[in-house]
Enzyme design. Structure first.
Site, PDB file in Angstrom:
ATOM      1  N   LYS A 117       0.837  -1.259   0.120  1.00 14.47           N
ATOM      2  CA  LYS A 117      -0.050  -0.269   0.088  1.00 14.47           C
ATOM      3  C   LYS A 117       0.568   1.374   0.089  1.00 14.47           C
ATOM      4  CE  LYS A 117      -4.131  -1.937   2.465  1.00 14.47           C
ATOM      5  NZ  LYS A 117      -3.784  -2.086   4.161  1.00 14.47           N
TER       6      LYS A 117
ATOM      7  N   ARG B  48       5.809   1.597   6.784  1.00 20.56           N
ATOM      8  CA  ARG B  48       5.183   0.691   8.225  1.00 20.56           C
ATOM      9  C   ARG B  48       5.940  -0.408   8.834  1.00 20.56           C
ATOM     10  NH1 ARG B  48       0.281  -2.773   9.181  1.00 20.56           N
ATOM     11  NH2 ARG B  48       0.418  -2.131  10.935  1.00 20.56           N
TER      12      ARG B  48
ATOM     13  N   HIS C 159      -1.131  -1.575  16.106  1.00 20.63           N
ATOM     14  CA  HIS C 159      -1.795   0.264  16.261  1.00 20.63           C
ATOM     15  C   HIS C 159      -1.520   1.015  16.668  1.00 20.63           C
ATOM     16  CE1 HIS C 159      -5.401  -3.004  15.282  1.00 20.63           C
ATOM     17  NE2 HIS C 159      -4.771  -2.971  14.489  1.00 20.63           N
TER      18      HIS C 159
ATOM     19  N   HIS D  15     -10.067   1.407  18.702  1.00 22.40           N
ATOM     20  CA  HIS D  15      -9.724   1.565  17.245  1.00 22.40           C
ATOM     21  C   HIS D  15     -10.276   0.070  16.383  1.00 22.40           C
ATOM     22  CE1 HIS D  15      -6.790   1.096  13.343  1.00 22.40           C
ATOM     23  NE2 HIS D  15      -7.276   0.072  13.360  1.00 22.40           N
TER      24      HIS D  15
ATOM     25  N   GLY E 256     -11.746  -2.237  13.591  1.00 20.24           N
ATOM     26  CA  GLY E 256     -11.752  -2.233  11.931  1.00 20.24           C
ATOM     27  C   GLY E 256     -11.521  -3.536  11.944  1.00 20.24           C
TER      28      GLY E 256
ATOM     29  N   ARG F 115     -10.190 -12.829  14.112  1.00 20.78           N
ATOM     30  CA  ARG F 115      -9.640 -13.235  15.111  1.00 20.78           C
ATOM     31  C   ARG F 115     -10.495 -13.139  16.782  1.00 20.78           C
ATOM     32  NH1 ARG F 115      -5.815  -8.464  14.377  1.00 20.78           N
ATOM     33  NH2 ARG F 115      -4.875  -9.616  12.309  1.00 20.78           N
TER      34      ARG F 115
ATOM     35  N   ASP G  68     -16.925  -9.595   8.073  1.00 21.11           N
ATOM     36  CA  ASP G  68     -17.790  -7.590   8.342  1.00 21.11           C
ATOM     37  C   ASP G  68     -18.895  -6.857   9.320  1.00 21.11           C
ATOM     38  OD1 ASP G  68     -16.797  -5.868   4.790  1.00 21.11           O
ATOM     39  OD2 ASP G  68     -18.763  -5.434   6.420  1.00 21.11           O
TER      40      ASP G  68
ATOM     41  N   ARG H 242     -20.316  -4.875   8.419  1.00 20.77           N
ATOM     42  CA  ARG H 242     -21.623  -5.451   8.048  1.00 20.77           C
ATOM     43  C   ARG H 242     -22.925  -5.970   7.492  1.00 20.77           C
ATOM     44  NH1 ARG H 242     -18.573  -0.973   3.627  1.00 20.77           N
ATOM     45  NH2 ARG H 242     -16.860  -2.712   4.097  1.00 20.77           N
TER      46      ARG H 242
ATOM     47  N   GLY I  18     -12.748   1.037  10.681  1.00 25.10           N
ATOM     48  CA  GLY I  18     -13.509   0.905   9.540  1.00 25.10           C
ATOM     49  C   GLY I  18     -14.658   1.141  10.829  1.00 25.10           C
TER      50      GLY I  18
HETATM   51  P1  ADP Z   1      -8.398  -3.024   8.480  1.00 23.92           P
HETATM   52  O1  ADP Z   1      -8.299  -3.738   9.916  1.00 23.92           O
HETATM   53  O2  ADP Z   1      -8.756  -4.309   7.766  1.00 23.92           O
HETATM   54  O3  ADP Z   1      -7.646  -1.925   7.862  1.00 23.92           O
HETATM   55  P2  ADP Z   1     -11.089  -1.565   7.969  1.00 23.92           P
HETATM   56  O4  ADP Z   1     -10.530  -0.769   9.470  1.00 23.92           O
HETATM   57  O5  ADP Z   1     -11.052  -0.768   6.917  1.00 23.92           O
HETATM   58  O6  ADP Z   1     -10.149  -2.486   8.348  1.00 23.92           O
HETATM   59  O7  ADP Z   1     -12.582  -1.990   8.510  1.00 23.92           O
HETATM   60  C1  ADP Z   1     -12.544  -2.756   7.337  1.00 23.92           C
HETATM   61  C2  ADP Z   1     -14.396  -3.030   8.934  1.00 23.92           C
HETATM   62  O8  ADP Z   1     -14.832  -2.129   9.057  1.00 23.92           O
HETATM   63  C3  ADP Z   1     -15.110  -4.540   8.291  1.00 23.92           C
HETATM   64  O9  ADP Z   1     -15.482  -5.514   9.468  1.00 23.92           O
HETATM   65  C4  ADP Z   1     -16.504  -3.383   8.067  1.00 23.92           C
HETATM   66  O10 ADP Z   1     -17.442  -4.195   7.863  1.00 23.92           O
HETATM   67  C5  ADP Z   1     -16.219  -1.735   8.802  1.00 23.92           C
HETATM   68  N1  ADP Z   1     -16.697  -1.144   8.123  1.00 23.92           N
HETATM   69  C6  ADP Z   1     -16.639  -0.189   7.249  1.00 23.92           C
HETATM   70  N2  ADP Z   1     -17.618   0.432   6.842  1.00 23.92           N
HETATM   71  C7  ADP Z   1     -18.801   0.569   7.693  1.00 23.92           C
HETATM   72  C8  ADP Z   1     -19.994   1.172   7.796  1.00 23.92           C
HETATM   73  N3  ADP Z   1     -20.251   2.069   7.271  1.00 23.92           N
HETATM   74  N4  ADP Z   1     -20.301  -0.040   8.726  1.00 23.92           N
HETATM   75  C9  ADP Z   1     -20.279  -0.919   9.428  1.00 23.92           C
HETATM   76  N5  ADP Z   1     -18.789  -1.354   9.876  1.00 23.92           N
HETATM   77  C10 ADP Z   1     -18.183  -0.825   8.256  1.00 23.92           C
END
Ligand code: ADP
Length: 396
Positions: A15, A89, A178, A205, A207, A238, A280, A282, A328
């Site tokens: 990235k 990183r 993180h 945090h 994600g 995890r 995910d 969502r 996220g």
């Molecule tokens: P990474 O650890 O790979 O960087 P991210 O910070 O991109 O991950 O987070 C990914 C997570 O964020 C996924 O579970 C995704 O479903 C969630 N996410 C992203 N957009 C939304 C949203 N609008 N509503 C709810 N969850 C979301």
């Protein structure tokens, strides 16, 4: 004009974000995925346009060359010498690094030595470092460690209650992860609070991977990830914290071997494992809304594990001034923030401003003036921290 590229080299991905540091703008960003396969994917964003190309990319060296050739071809830079610094990183800095450093032979040797603690990541970071060094030898290189911010933890917080010799002889301890994100978000939060002399902040945090950190007066005093990112809260795939006896039990009872159990805990657990729907957030949220009980259970566990850490850190900090949501789920899901804050409301006197939570954008306060704890949403920006450290250390 000084341009700096912030790089995150993974085992099969790279990235990047190219910054113009005079005004800290992102000139271009993107990712090369599936490196080593016939159908690698190169995505680059520039001038509001996104180009996606599928092509074979043999290794990181070829990936870096492709990226740099593209910068010239698209006239994003006229000459590669415009890129004065490369910030890498690095996931694991062990106890060696409590801050970012210019990469020299000694730093390379230490990152390499630490590969036993981060077998997938550290070797990939070095591959990325060599590829850039060969392609743009005049640019300086800086390593920014995901563990560095947590080096302020005291032994009472990072030593595991197992025989001490495993810490001394084998470096088994909590390192956290993180860190760059927790540093960025907690610093921004302090700024938004008017830079008070004393502050007690919990950063969530959340994600695909997730961790919480307790930050006292700008210093990390505890964090939920551990020896590896497997510890702490429930994540996308995890498990987070589980009784280690489960491992032995599954080996004996089900006949899984150790590698399979560790893979299960890393890749098949968390939201995915409990819901059976998806990793995910969502998808799990949607399934729960449609009446899927296991998806609802997954969400219930997720929220409870987050508040359990907030409770611990509330005690560890001696109270809390602010809770910050990032990554996220933390940045995008008003539903997750509301559920978590509702579960904390009675104990911590938290009150959420629904309009700011649901409709607001970017860095913002989402608690009401009556709330006993300030609650913020602060989109993380690890790439900017990497670029800033690179600029500072290289004197650009
Ligand atoms: P990474 O650890 O790979 O960087 P991210 O910070 O991109 O991950 O987070 C990914 C997570 O964020 C996924 O579970 C995704 O479903 C969630 N996410 C992203 N957009 C939304 C949203 N609008 N509503 C709810 N969850 C979301």
């Amino acid at each position: 004009m000084s341009k700096i590229i912030s790089v995150n080299a993974g085992s099969s991905s790279l990235k990047f974000q190219l910054f113009e540091m005079d005004d800290e703008t992102v000139i271009t960003s993107g990712v090369i995925e599936r490196i080593g396969l016939e159908d690698s994917i190169f995505t680059i964003k520039y001038n509001g346009e996104k180009d996606v190309t599928t092509l074979p990319i043999e290794n990181h060296k070829v990936a870096v060359q492709l990226l740099l050739d593209t910068l010239i071809k698209k006239e994003i830079v006229k000459d590669l010498d415009e890129i004065k610094g490369v910030g890498h990183r690095v996931v694991q800095g062990g106890a060696y690094f409590d801050q970012s450093v210019i990469i020299d032979d000694d730093v390379v040797a230490k990152i390499d030595e630490l590969k036993s603690l981060a077998p997938l990541h550290n070797p990939a970071h070095l591959t990325g470092y060599y590829a850039f060094k060969e392609a743009i030898p005049n640019a300086g290189a800086v390593a920014v460690f995901d563990t560095a911010f947590h080096q302020t933890l005291e032994p009472k917080s990072y030593i595991y209650p197992i025989p001490y010799k495993y810490y001394v002889e084998n470096k088994v301890r909590k390192y956290g992860a993180h860190g760059t994100s927790h540093f960025y978000v907690s610093s921004r939060c302090r700024e938004m609070m008017g830079n008070p002399k004393h502050s007690r902040i919990i950063v969530a945090h959340l994600g695909a991977g997730g961790s919480l950190t307790a930050v006292k007066d700008g210093k990390s005093i505890n964090t939920s990830m551990g020896f590896t990112p497997l510890a702490g809260i429930m994540m996308g795939t995890r498990s987070g914290d589980v009784d280690p006896s489960v491992i032995d039990y599954l080996i004996e009872e089900v006949g899984l071997d150790m590698k399979e159990v560790i893979k299960m805990l890393n890749k098949e657990s968390g939201l995915l494992g409990v819901s059976g729907v998806s990793s995910d957030f969502r998808d799990v949220q949607e399934a729960a809304a449609n009446g899927n009980e296991r998806a609802q259970l997954a969400l219930d566990i997720f929220f409870r594990r987050v508040i359990a850490y907030i409770g611990r850190y509330f005690i560890a900090l001696g109270g809390v001034d602010a809770i910050c949501f990032t990554a996220g789920i933390g940045e995008n899901s008003f539903f997750a923030r509301k559920e978590i804050c509702n579960l904390l409301a009675e104990a911590l006197g938290i009150e959420i401003d629904d309009d700011a939570n649901v409709n607001g954008k970017g860095d913002r306060l989402i608690s009401t003036p009556n709330s006993k704890v300030k609650v913020y949403v602060i989109p993380t920006n690890e790439e900017l921290v990497i670029a800033r450290d690179t600029k500072r250390l290289l004197n650009l």
